[in-house]
Write a protein that holds these residues in place. Structure first.
Motif, PDB file in Angstrom:
ATOM      1  N   CYS A 197     -33.632 -23.023  -9.558  1.00 55.33           N
ATOM      2  CA  CYS A 197     -33.198 -23.733 -10.748  1.00 55.33           C
ATOM      3  C   CYS A 197     -33.088 -25.814 -10.245  1.00 55.33           C
ATOM      4  CB  CYS A 197     -31.522 -23.588 -10.854  1.00 55.33           C
ATOM      5  SG  CYS A 197     -31.229 -21.716 -11.148  1.00 55.33           S
ATOM      6  N   ILE A 198     -33.525 -26.904  -9.804  1.00 54.83           N
ATOM      7  CA  ILE A 198     -32.975 -27.796  -9.112  1.00 54.83           C
ATOM      8  C   ILE A 198     -34.324 -28.401 -10.659  1.00 54.83           C
ATOM      9  CG2 ILE A 198     -33.643 -29.655  -7.854  1.00 54.83           C
ATOM     10  CD1 ILE A 198     -32.663 -27.885  -5.558  1.00 54.83           C
ATOM     11  N   SER A 199     -35.593 -27.815 -10.593  1.00 51.59           N
ATOM     12  CA  SER A 199     -35.857 -28.555 -11.279  1.00 51.59           C
ATOM     13  C   SER A 199     -36.083 -28.628 -12.804  1.00 51.59           C
ATOM     14  CB  SER A 199     -37.978 -28.041 -11.303  1.00 51.59           C
ATOM     15  OG  SER A 199     -38.356 -26.412 -11.355  1.00 51.59           O
ATOM     16  N   ALA A 200     -35.644 -27.569 -12.833  1.00 49.75           N
ATOM     17  CA  ALA A 200     -35.087 -27.402 -14.802  1.00 49.75           C
ATOM     18  C   ALA A 200     -33.626 -28.330 -15.322  1.00 49.75           C
ATOM     19  CB  ALA A 200     -35.021 -25.651 -14.647  1.00 49.75           C
ATOM     20  N   ILE A 201     -33.397 -27.811 -13.711  1.00 53.60           N
ATOM     21  CA  ILE A 201     -32.225 -28.581 -14.102  1.00 53.60           C
ATOM     22  C   ILE A 201     -32.015 -30.389 -14.250  1.00 53.60           C
ATOM     23  CG2 ILE A 201     -29.423 -29.410 -13.263  1.00 53.60           C
ATOM     24  CD1 ILE A 201     -29.508 -27.104 -11.954  1.00 53.60           C
ATOM     25  N   THR A 202     -32.932 -31.045 -13.285  1.00 50.73           N
ATOM     26  CA  THR A 202     -33.102 -32.115 -13.605  1.00 50.73           C
ATOM     27  C   THR A 202     -34.489 -32.548 -14.243  1.00 50.73           C
ATOM     28  OG1 THR A 202     -34.581 -32.075 -11.581  1.00 50.73           O
ATOM     29  CG2 THR A 202     -32.727 -31.895 -11.163  1.00 50.73           C
ATOM     30  N   SER A 203     -35.079 -31.738 -14.913  1.00 45.44           N
ATOM     31  CA  SER A 203     -36.252 -32.684 -15.832  1.00 45.44           C
ATOM     32  C   SER A 203     -35.632 -31.255 -17.009  1.00 45.44           C
ATOM     33  CB  SER A 203     -37.748 -31.825 -15.190  1.00 45.44           C
ATOM     34  OG  SER A 203     -37.919 -30.568 -14.792  1.00 45.44           O
ATOM     35  N   SER A 204     -36.726 -31.586 -18.181  1.00 45.21           N
ATOM     36  CA  SER A 204     -37.154 -30.247 -19.519  1.00 45.21           C
ATOM     37  C   SER A 204     -37.519 -29.522 -19.123  1.00 45.21           C
ATOM     38  CB  SER A 204     -37.306 -31.776 -20.260  1.00 45.21           C
ATOM     39  OG  SER A 204     -38.627 -31.905 -19.965  1.00 45.21           O
ATOM     40  N   ALA A 205     -38.131 -28.941 -17.597  1.00 46.02           N
ATOM     41  CA  ALA A 205     -38.891 -28.044 -18.063  1.00 46.02           C
ATOM     42  C   ALA A 205     -37.885 -26.662 -17.800  1.00 46.02           C
ATOM     43  CB  ALA A 205     -39.028 -28.056 -16.464  1.00 46.02           C
ATOM     44  N   PRO A 206     -38.239 -25.925 -18.600  1.00 40.67           N
ATOM     45  CA  PRO A 206     -38.067 -24.686 -19.127  1.00 40.67           C
ATOM     46  C   PRO A 206     -37.292 -23.459 -17.174  1.00 40.67           C
ATOM     47  CG  PRO A 206     -39.768 -24.010 -18.990  1.00 40.67           C
ATOM     48  CD  PRO A 206     -39.518 -25.190 -19.053  1.00 40.67           C
ATOM     49  N   PRO A 207     -36.453 -22.879 -17.889  1.00 40.14           N
ATOM     50  CA  PRO A 207     -35.545 -22.046 -16.083  1.00 40.14           C
ATOM     51  C   PRO A 207     -36.633 -21.075 -15.825  1.00 40.14           C
ATOM     52  CG  PRO A 207     -34.393 -21.275 -17.855  1.00 40.14           C
ATOM     53  CD  PRO A 207     -34.220 -22.970 -18.410  1.00 40.14           C
ATOM     54  N   SER A 208     -36.886 -21.269 -14.535  1.00 41.04           N
ATOM     55  CA  SER A 208     -38.264 -19.858 -14.434  1.00 41.04           C
ATOM     56  C   SER A 208     -37.497 -18.659 -13.898  1.00 41.04           C
ATOM     57  CB  SER A 208     -38.903 -20.200 -12.738  1.00 41.04           C
ATOM     58  OG  SER A 208     -37.874 -20.113 -11.727  1.00 41.04           O
ATOM     59  N   SER A 209     -37.729 -17.737 -13.923  1.00 43.33           N
ATOM     60  CA  SER A 209     -37.012 -16.378 -14.083  1.00 43.33           C
ATOM     61  C   SER A 209     -36.376 -16.209 -13.484  1.00 43.33           C
ATOM     62  CB  SER A 209     -38.081 -15.111 -14.433  1.00 43.33           C
ATOM     63  OG  SER A 209     -38.756 -14.616 -13.537  1.00 43.33           O
ATOM     64  N   ALA A 210     -36.627 -16.623 -11.650  1.00 43.63           N
ATOM     65  CA  ALA A 210     -36.089 -16.334 -10.339  1.00 43.63           C
ATOM     66  C   ALA A 210     -35.273 -17.161 -11.019  1.00 43.63           C
ATOM     67  CB  ALA A 210     -37.251 -17.054  -9.429  1.00 43.63           C
ATOM     68  N   CYS A 211     -34.771 -18.541 -11.326  1.00 40.61           N
ATOM     69  CA  CYS A 211     -33.906 -19.095 -11.354  1.00 40.61           C
ATOM     70  C   CYS A 211     -32.761 -18.279 -12.634  1.00 40.61           C
ATOM     71  CB  CYS A 211     -34.337 -21.064 -12.539  1.00 40.61           C
ATOM     72  SG  CYS A 211     -32.677 -21.846 -13.139  1.00 40.61           S
ATOM     73  N   CYS A 212     -33.069 -18.037 -13.825  1.00 40.13           N
ATOM     74  CA  CYS A 212     -31.950 -17.327 -14.489  1.00 40.13           C
ATOM     75  C   CYS A 212     -31.111 -16.299 -13.472  1.00 40.13           C
ATOM     76  CB  CYS A 212     -32.723 -16.768 -15.903  1.00 40.13           C
ATOM     77  SG  CYS A 212     -33.441 -17.923 -16.991  1.00 40.13           S
ATOM     78  N   GLY A 213     -32.805 -14.971 -12.905  1.00 41.90           N
ATOM     79  CA  GLY A 213     -31.917 -14.414 -12.547  1.00 41.90           C
ATOM     80  C   GLY A 213     -30.800 -14.486 -10.810  1.00 41.90           C
ATOM     81  N   LYS A 214     -31.231 -16.130  -9.902  1.00 39.36           N
ATOM     82  CA  LYS A 214     -30.263 -16.561  -9.344  1.00 39.36           C
ATOM     83  C   LYS A 214     -28.850 -16.694 -10.016  1.00 39.36           C
ATOM     84  CE  LYS A 214     -31.887 -15.469  -5.315  1.00 39.36           C
ATOM     85  NZ  LYS A 214     -31.135 -14.616  -4.211  1.00 39.36           N
ATOM     86  N   LEU A 215     -29.364 -17.336 -10.696  1.00 41.98           N
ATOM     87  CA  LEU A 215     -28.107 -17.699 -12.393  1.00 41.98           C
ATOM     88  C   LEU A 215     -27.004 -16.868 -12.267  1.00 41.98           C
ATOM     89  CD1 LEU A 215     -26.355 -20.336 -13.316  1.00 41.98           C
ATOM     90  CD2 LEU A 215     -27.705 -20.294 -14.696  1.00 41.98           C
ATOM     91  N   LYS A 216     -27.668 -15.394 -12.919  1.00 40.65           N
ATOM     92  CA  LYS A 216     -27.153 -14.582 -12.742  1.00 40.65           C
ATOM     93  C   LYS A 216     -26.270 -13.862 -11.621  1.00 40.65           C
ATOM     94  CE  LYS A 216     -29.905 -13.459 -17.499  1.00 40.65           C
ATOM     95  NZ  LYS A 216     -30.486 -13.122 -18.091  1.00 40.65           N
ATOM     96  N   GLU A 217     -27.051 -13.860 -11.051  1.00 38.56           N
ATOM     97  CA  GLU A 217     -26.578 -13.028  -9.905  1.00 38.56           C
ATOM     98  C   GLU A 217     -25.409 -13.744  -8.988  1.00 38.56           C
ATOM     99  OE1 GLU A 217     -27.876 -13.596  -5.220  1.00 38.56           O
ATOM    100  OE2 GLU A 217     -29.434 -11.925  -6.525  1.00 38.56           O
ATOM    101  N   GLN A 218     -25.340 -15.234  -9.130  1.00 35.13           N
ATOM    102  CA  GLN A 218     -23.911 -15.709  -8.628  1.00 35.13           C
ATOM    103  C   GLN A 218     -22.833 -16.583  -9.914  1.00 35.13           C
ATOM    104  OE1 GLN A 218     -23.720 -18.113  -5.505  1.00 35.13           O
ATOM    105  NE2 GLN A 218     -25.034 -15.952  -5.230  1.00 35.13           N
ATOM    106  N   LYS A 219     -23.264 -15.781 -10.713  1.00 34.45           N
ATOM    107  CA  LYS A 219     -22.096 -15.652 -12.335  1.00 34.45           C
ATOM    108  C   LYS A 219     -20.078 -16.030 -11.439  1.00 34.45           C
ATOM    109  CE  LYS A 219     -21.057 -15.378 -16.677  1.00 34.45           C
ATOM    110  NZ  LYS A 219     -20.547 -14.306 -17.719  1.00 34.45           N
ATOM    111  N   PRO A 220     -20.694 -14.918 -10.724  1.00 33.78           N
ATOM    112  CA  PRO A 220     -19.090 -14.545 -10.393  1.00 33.78           C
ATOM    113  C   PRO A 220     -18.685 -15.805  -9.413  1.00 33.78           C
ATOM    114  CG  PRO A 220     -20.850 -12.986 -10.142  1.00 33.78           C
ATOM    115  CD  PRO A 220     -21.029 -13.625 -10.159  1.00 33.78           C
ATOM    116  N   CYS A 221     -19.730 -16.038  -8.539  1.00 34.87           N
ATOM    117  CA  CYS A 221     -19.128 -17.428  -8.149  1.00 34.87           C
ATOM    118  C   CYS A 221     -19.074 -18.970  -8.689  1.00 34.87           C
ATOM    119  CB  CYS A 221     -19.912 -17.952  -6.962  1.00 34.87           C
ATOM    120  SG  CYS A 221     -20.664 -16.524  -6.156  1.00 34.87           S
TER     121      CYS A 221
END
Length: 97
Positions: free
Chosen positions: A39-63
């Motif tokens: 998610c780093i590039s999407a957080i630090t730029s205007s790039a949209p999040p990748s599917s890998a980023c969204c998947g990891k974010l959903k996985e890490q939501k309990p954290c």
């Protein structure tokens, strides 16, 4: 013999119902903020999040509450870029108390 059969059948039915209503065991999540590196590039730029980023974010939501409570990570989780990525991925950042 018939009484035994009815009792056995009843026991099987009860067990089947209990198994159907038992909650599924959730896969344990290992809380590791480096898992969010896609998610780093999407957080630090205007790039949209990748599917890998969204998947990891959903996985890490309990954290996320643990990350928010960590003084070293709080600023990153609460940053405008992180909030933008979370919204784009459909993940609500929890308000942790």
């Amino acid at each position: 013999m018939k009484k035994f059969s009815c009792t056995a059948l009843w026991a099987v039915v009860v067990v089947a119902v209990l198994l159907c209503e038992a909650p599924l065991t959730a896969k344990a999540v290992t809380c590791n903020p480096t898992e969010l590196s896609p998610c780093i590039s999407a957080i630090t730029s205007s790039a949209p999040p990748s599917s890998a980023c969204c998947g990891k974010l959903k996985e890490q939501k309990p954290c996320l509450c643990g990350y928010i409570k960590n003084p070293n990570l709080k600023q990153y989780v609460n940053s405008p870029g992180a909030k933008k990525v979370a919204r784009a991925c459909g993940v609500t950042i929890p308000s942790c108390t």
